[in-house]
Structures are given as structure tokens and as C-alpha cells.
Design a protein around this motif. Structure first.
Motif, PDB file in Angstrom:
ATOM      1  N   ASN A 141      17.117   1.724  11.140  1.00  0.00           N
ATOM      2  CA  ASN A 141      17.285   1.862   9.695  1.00  0.00           C
ATOM      3  C   ASN A 141      18.117   3.093   9.316  1.00  0.00           C
ATOM      4  O   ASN A 141      18.106   3.528   8.169  1.00  0.00           O
ATOM      5  N   SER A 142      18.801   3.664  10.304  1.00  0.00           N
ATOM      6  CA  SER A 142      19.598   4.857  10.024  1.00  0.00           C
ATOM      7  C   SER A 142      20.816   4.498   9.189  1.00  0.00           C
ATOM      8  O   SER A 142      21.349   3.391   9.265  1.00  0.00           O
ATOM      9  N   ILE A 143      21.232   5.435   8.369  1.00  0.00           N
ATOM     10  CA  ILE A 143      22.372   5.212   7.476  1.00  0.00           C
ATOM     11  C   ILE A 143      23.669   5.512   8.209  1.00  0.00           C
ATOM     12  O   ILE A 143      23.792   6.535   8.885  1.00  0.00           O
ATOM     13  N   VAL A 144      24.641   4.616   8.072  1.00  0.00           N
ATOM     14  CA  VAL A 144      25.967   4.867   8.618  1.00  0.00           C
ATOM     15  C   VAL A 144      26.663   5.872   7.702  1.00  0.00           C
ATOM     16  O   VAL A 144      26.830   5.628   6.507  1.00  0.00           O
ATOM     17  N   LYS A 145      27.031   7.001   8.248  1.00  0.00           N
ATOM     18  CA  LYS A 145      27.619   8.063   7.438  1.00  0.00           C
ATOM     19  C   LYS A 145      29.109   7.821   7.213  1.00  0.00           C
ATOM     20  O   LYS A 145      29.784   7.250   8.066  1.00  0.00           O
ATOM     21  N   PRO A 146      29.637   8.261   6.078  1.00  0.00           N
ATOM     22  CA  PRO A 146      31.068   8.067   5.797  1.00  0.00           C
ATOM     23  C   PRO A 146      31.929   8.794   6.823  1.00  0.00           C
ATOM     24  O   PRO A 146      31.484   9.726   7.495  1.00  0.00           O
ATOM     25  N   LYS A 147      33.180   8.359   6.927  1.00  0.00           N
ATOM     26  CA  LYS A 147      34.126   9.068   7.776  1.00  0.00           C
ATOM     27  C   LYS A 147      34.200  10.514   7.302  1.00  0.00           C
ATOM     28  O   LYS A 147      34.246  10.787   6.110  1.00  0.00           O
ATOM     29  N   ILE A 148      34.231  11.441   8.254  1.00  0.00           N
ATOM     30  CA  ILE A 148      34.108  12.846   7.902  1.00  0.00           C
ATOM     31  C   ILE A 148      35.247  13.315   7.013  1.00  0.00           C
ATOM     32  O   ILE A 148      35.059  14.164   6.132  1.00  0.00           O
ATOM     33  N   TRP A 149      36.440  12.763   7.170  1.00  0.00           N
ATOM     34  CA  TRP A 149      37.540  13.217   6.308  1.00  0.00           C
ATOM     35  C   TRP A 149      37.377  12.722   4.872  1.00  0.00           C
ATOM     36  O   TRP A 149      37.932  13.304   3.951  1.00  0.00           O
ATOM     37  N   GLN A 150      36.586  11.667   4.683  1.00  0.00           N
ATOM     38  CA  GLN A 150      36.306  11.217   3.324  1.00  0.00           C
ATOM     39  C   GLN A 150      35.348  12.172   2.612  1.00  0.00           C
ATOM     40  O   GLN A 150      35.401  12.325   1.390  1.00  0.00           O
ATOM     41  N   ILE A 151      34.469  12.831   3.374  1.00  0.00           N
ATOM     42  CA  ILE A 151      33.528  13.780   2.797  1.00  0.00           C
ATOM     43  C   ILE A 151      34.246  15.067   2.399  1.00  0.00           C
ATOM     44  O   ILE A 151      34.024  15.608   1.318  1.00  0.00           O
ATOM     45  N   ILE A 152      35.110  15.549   3.277  1.00  0.00           N
ATOM     46  CA  ILE A 152      35.785  16.817   3.040  1.00  0.00           C
ATOM     47  C   ILE A 152      36.983  16.671   2.115  1.00  0.00           C
ATOM     48  O   ILE A 152      37.254  17.532   1.278  1.00  0.00           O
ATOM     49  N   GLY A 153      37.707  15.549   2.240  1.00  0.00           N
ATOM     50  CA  GLY A 153      38.971  15.398   1.543  1.00  0.00           C
ATOM     51  C   GLY A 153      38.889  14.711   0.195  1.00  0.00           C
ATOM     52  O   GLY A 153      37.818  14.392  -0.312  1.00  0.00           O
ATOM     53  N   THR A 154      40.062  14.485  -0.373  1.00  0.00           N
ATOM     54  CA  THR A 154      40.225  13.825  -1.661  1.00  0.00           C
ATOM     55  C   THR A 154      40.885  12.467  -1.449  1.00  0.00           C
ATOM     56  O   THR A 154      41.867  12.361  -0.703  1.00  0.00           O
ATOM     57  N   THR A 155      40.348  11.431  -2.078  1.00  0.00           N
ATOM     58  CA  THR A 155      40.951  10.105  -1.982  1.00  0.00           C
ATOM     59  C   THR A 155      42.266  10.093  -2.762  1.00  0.00           C
ATOM     60  O   THR A 155      42.315  10.507  -3.919  1.00  0.00           O
ATOM     61  N   ILE A 156      43.313   9.627  -2.114  1.00  0.00           N
ATOM     62  CA  ILE A 156      44.656   9.660  -2.691  1.00  0.00           C
ATOM     63  C   ILE A 156      44.936   8.374  -3.470  1.00  0.00           C
ATOM     64  O   ILE A 156      44.563   7.281  -3.045  1.00  0.00           O
ATOM     65  N   ALA A 157      45.586   8.527  -4.625  1.00  0.00           N
ATOM     66  CA  ALA A 157      45.939   7.362  -5.439  1.00  0.00           C
ATOM     67  C   ALA A 157      46.902   6.456  -4.681  1.00  0.00           C
ATOM     68  O   ALA A 157      47.730   6.919  -3.885  1.00  0.00           O
ATOM     69  N   LYS A 158      46.788   5.181  -4.921  1.00  0.00           N
ATOM     70  CA  LYS A 158      47.621   4.194  -4.254  1.00  0.00           C
ATOM     71  C   LYS A 158      49.094   4.443  -4.549  1.00  0.00           C
ATOM     72  O   LYS A 158      49.462   4.800  -5.671  1.00  0.00           O
ATOM     73  N   ASN A 159      49.930   4.273  -3.526  1.00  0.00           N
ATOM     74  CA  ASN A 159      51.395   4.402  -3.621  1.00  0.00           C
ATOM     75  C   ASN A 159      51.865   5.834  -3.844  1.00  0.00           C
ATOM     76  O   ASN A 159      53.023   6.067  -4.214  1.00  0.00           O
ATOM     77  N   ALA A 160      50.999   6.819  -3.621  1.00  0.00           N
ATOM     78  CA  ALA A 160      51.404   8.216  -3.779  1.00  0.00           C
ATOM     79  C   ALA A 160      52.323   8.637  -2.639  1.00  0.00           C
ATOM     80  O   ALA A 160      52.209   8.164  -1.509  1.00  0.00           O
ATOM     81  N   THR A 161      53.262   9.539  -2.934  1.00  0.00           N
ATOM     82  CA  THR A 161      54.089  10.142  -1.900  1.00  0.00           C
ATOM     83  C   THR A 161      53.306  11.281  -1.257  1.00  0.00           C
ATOM     84  O   THR A 161      52.224  11.657  -1.722  1.00  0.00           O
ATOM     85  N   SER A 162      53.875  11.877  -0.204  1.00  0.00           N
ATOM     86  CA  SER A 162      53.179  12.999   0.429  1.00  0.00           C
ATOM     87  C   SER A 162      53.077  14.179  -0.527  1.00  0.00           C
ATOM     88  O   SER A 162      52.042  14.854  -0.583  1.00  0.00           O
ATOM     89  N   ALA A 163      54.139  14.435  -1.305  1.00  0.00           N
ATOM     90  CA  ALA A 163      54.099  15.544  -2.262  1.00  0.00           C
ATOM     91  C   ALA A 163      53.036  15.302  -3.333  1.00  0.00           C
ATOM     92  O   ALA A 163      52.297  16.221  -3.713  1.00  0.00           O
ATOM     93  N   GLU A 164      52.922  14.070  -3.803  1.00  0.00           N
ATOM     94  CA  GLU A 164      51.899  13.726  -4.786  1.00  0.00           C
ATOM     95  C   GLU A 164      50.506  13.828  -4.181  1.00  0.00           C
ATOM     96  O   GLU A 164      49.561  14.259  -4.851  1.00  0.00           O
ATOM     97  N   SER A 165      50.386  13.457  -2.917  1.00  0.00           N
ATOM     98  CA  SER A 165      49.106  13.564  -2.228  1.00  0.00           C
ATOM     99  C   SER A 165      48.682  15.022  -2.108  1.00  0.00           C
ATOM    100  O   SER A 165      47.503  15.365  -2.307  1.00  0.00           O
ATOM    101  N   MET A 166      49.640  15.884  -1.781  1.00  0.00           N
ATOM    102  CA  MET A 166      49.348  17.308  -1.680  1.00  0.00           C
ATOM    103  C   MET A 166      48.844  17.856  -3.016  1.00  0.00           C
ATOM    104  O   MET A 166      47.891  18.641  -3.073  1.00  0.00           O
ATOM    105  N   GLN A 167      49.478  17.427  -4.091  1.00  0.00           N
ATOM    106  CA  GLN A 167      49.077  17.896  -5.419  1.00  0.00           C
ATOM    107  C   GLN A 167      47.681  17.399  -5.781  1.00  0.00           C
ATOM    108  O   GLN A 167      46.843  18.158  -6.280  1.00  0.00           O
ATOM    109  N   GLN A 168      47.413  16.112  -5.518  1.00  0.00           N
ATOM    110  CA  GLN A 168      46.115  15.537  -5.848  1.00  0.00           C
ATOM    111  C   GLN A 168      44.985  16.213  -5.067  1.00  0.00           C
ATOM    112  O   GLN A 168      43.869  16.348  -5.572  1.00  0.00           O
ATOM    113  N   ALA A 169      45.285  16.634  -3.828  1.00  0.00           N
ATOM    114  CA  ALA A 169      44.260  17.246  -2.978  1.00  0.00           C
ATOM    115  C   ALA A 169      44.231  18.768  -3.099  1.00  0.00           C
ATOM    116  O   ALA A 169      43.457  19.432  -2.397  1.00  0.00           O
TER     117      ALA A 169
END
Length: 335
Positions: free
Chosen positions: A6-34
């Protein structure tokens, strides 16, 4: 035996630490969002002497962020070259977005920004059996503290349990490493080759995992494989080799028991691809580091799974399973 059914499957660790990036974002936009659109500067260290004189170092430097002046590294060598976040990630734009559905997913940083990362999700899956699917990612990390390289890695993650199945094969590494030197920017331009490496690894790993899903392994053999995969030092190795199991540390024995209990009881270990199979034995080790082991904090879990102890032990388990698939019981003997 601890029951992990009954243990819970934990989220991917980078999802916990990081910011989810908007769809179709460029790398520069991703950097800004995060919040990673900051500049890093390298300066020589200043040595304050008892006489009151200050000497500027010729070979010792530090790095800092210009937006908040946070120190990122204070033991930087002369040859270290700062690679700005936008520089490190911009090459990704040539293979992300409009390239078969590859897209940025998460970006973030450790500490004050000494380590930064971004993930790009590939559109296809590695398929084991009928419906055991493994997501595929390209994972890029860069450092500003002088302690690491720019690394682009192929990182598969099993959907059932979020296990990171990083594995380097004998004929193909799963990552590219670029040192922070004057040639780093030029080398990054050719890093798109990682996409080709990922294609090769995907095909090979799918074949390997499907073969392992058909190889049967007994419970005692699973226990032995876990013991070998989790060996922390030469002293433990020598005791196991000599058959002195009663002299092993309680910490090591408890860790082995936790991995074995996970192998026997976790819900993700009851699938047709994992129950009593070599693929299940491999997932017991990777699942322990993802879903069972306790860490001091999320950053330590991130480091362990992606390039620390968790990654190292998972690679040892992968190698042991590869040997077992060829040599069966002989693979579990210590030389």
C-alpha cells in the motif's frame, strides 16, 4: 517483513524540486518560468592577511549570481569557464519543439542555483511486455560551483513506480559530459548527438528489459543479487566473499532487507513483467531509492538518484542482472 503493497509511488524527484514548464516553451522561456534567467560571474578570491593587506588570488576564484549576489562556488580554478544557463540549454531548442513531439517538462535548481537542470520528455515509450511502459527523458544539468560538468543524459522512468532506470551499456554510455572550459560552448553545439544515442539506447534497453521479464529468478537469488548490488565498501565485500554474513553491519542488513521486502510486496512488483523475474529484481533496487529510502531532503534524493549513490547502486544492479541473464547462478558468486 515490511509490507509495501500500500506504499505510495512518489513523484519523479525533478518534479518535486523543479517547475513544470508551459507547453511549447523555448529554453529561454523555460529558464524564465523556473527562475533560472540569472547571470553568473566569476571573480578572483581575495585573501585578507594579518598585516591588513589584501591579496588578489591568481588561481583561486568564486562565482556569484548578479541578481542577488548569492555565492555559488568559492573554490573555482583558473581554467573554469562560466556557461550561462541560457547558453547551456539553448542547444536543446534544436531538438525540442517541432521535433517529433519532444518538449520541455521541468526545470529547476538546487540551493541558490549552484546546480541547475531541465528535462525534455521524448514522445515514445520503452514497452516491456504488453503494457509496462517506460517514459523517456533527456536530462540536462549544469553547475556553477566548480564541482561538476555540463551533463546531458538519457533517463528512462518506469511509469508504474517512477523508478529511474538510468543505465550505461557496455557499448554505449547513457550521457555526454562537457567540462566548464573555454571549449564548452563549442562542444554544446554538437550535443544534439544525444538524441541519436537515446534512440540506440531505447532500442537496446527495450530488448534487454523484455528478455529480463522472461528470465525467472528465485527469491533466494533475488536476495543474493540485492546483497551484491548494495555492497557499500571492500570490508563488506570481503565478509560476503568469506561467507561471514553474521559479521555484516546492521545498517547494511537493514538496507538489504528493505530492498528485498520492496521486491516481494510492492504493488509495482506484482506485475507479470516483474513478479519472480529478473526485471523485477532490477526494479527492486531502483524502486528502493525512488520510493522507500529516506533522505535528509529532496536535494539529497535528487543527487543520489541522478548521479550519486542511488545511480551507482542501480548501475551495479543492472550489470548483475545482465550477467545473470547470461550466466545464471554463476553471476551471483564473488570472485
Amino acid at each position: 517483513m515490511t509490507n509495501y503493497s500500500n506504499s505510495i509511488v512518489k513523484p519523479k524527484i525533478w518534479q518535486i524540486i523543479g517547475t513544470t514548464i508551459a507547453k511549447n516553451a523555448t529554453s529561454a522561456e523555460s529558464m524564465q518560468q523556473a527562475g533560472l534567467d540569472f547571470e553568473v560571474v566569476k571573480r578572483p578570491n581575495l585573501h585578507a592577511l594579518p598585516s591588513g593587506n589584501n591579496i588578489i588570488s591568481d588561481n583561486s576564484f568564486y562565482t556569484f549570481r548578479t541578481d542577488n549576489e548569492a555565492i555559488l562556488g568559492d573554490k573555482i580554478g583558473r581554467d573554469y569557464e562560466v556557461v550561462q544557463n541560457t547558453e547551456a540549454f539553448s542547444f536543446f531548442d534544436s531538438i525540442v519543439g517541432g521535433n517529433g513531439g519532444i518538449r520541455y517538462e521541468t526545470a529547476g535548481a538546487l540551493g541558490y542555483g549552484g546546480t541547475i537542470f531541465i528535462t525534455a520528455k521524448l514522445p515514445d515509450y520503452i514497452k516491456v511486455g504488453r503494457n509496462d511502459l517506460i517514459d523517456q527523458y533527456l536530462f540536462l544539468t549544469s553547475t556553477h560551483d566548480g564541482a561538476g560538468c555540463i551533463t546531458i543524459a538519457f533517463t528512462p522512468v518506469r511509469i508504474w513506480c517512477s523508478n529511474t532506470l538510468n543505465a550505461a551499456l557496455n557499448n554505449c554510455s547513457n550521457c555526454i559530459k562537457i567540462r566548464h572550459t573555454a571549449s564548452a560552448a563549442e562542444k554544446l553545439k554538437g550535443a544534439h548527438q544525444m538524441l541519436g544515442i537515446s534512440d540506440q539506447l531505447s532500442v537496446e534497453l527495450e530488448a534487454i528489459f523484455n528478455r529480463w521479464a522472461r528470465v525467472r529468478i528465485t527469491d533466494p537469488q533475488v536476495k543474493r543479487l540485492i546483497q551484491l548490488a548494495m555492497i557499500p565498501n571492500k570490508e563488506t565485500y570481503e565478509k560476503l566473499k568469506a561467507g561471514k554474513d553474521d559479521g555484516l553491519s546492521s545498517h547494511y542488513n537493514n538496507m538489504v532487507s528493505s530492498v528485498f521486502d520492496y521486491a516481494m510486496t510492492a504493488d509495482s512488483q506484482q506485475e507479470s513483467t516483474t513478479r519472480g523475474t529478473l526485471f523485477g529484481a532490477y526494479n527492486a533496487v531502483t524502486g528502493y531509492y525512488q520510493n522507500v529510502r529516506n533522505y535528509r531532503d529532496d536535494e539529497n534524493k535528487f543527487k543520489s538518484i541522478l548521479y550519486g549513490t542511488g545511480n551507482d547502486r542501480s548501475q551495479v544492479a543492472f550489470n548483475l542482472c545482465a550477467d545473470f541473464a547470461k550466466n545464471a547462478i554463476d553471476a551471483l558468486k564473488l570472485n
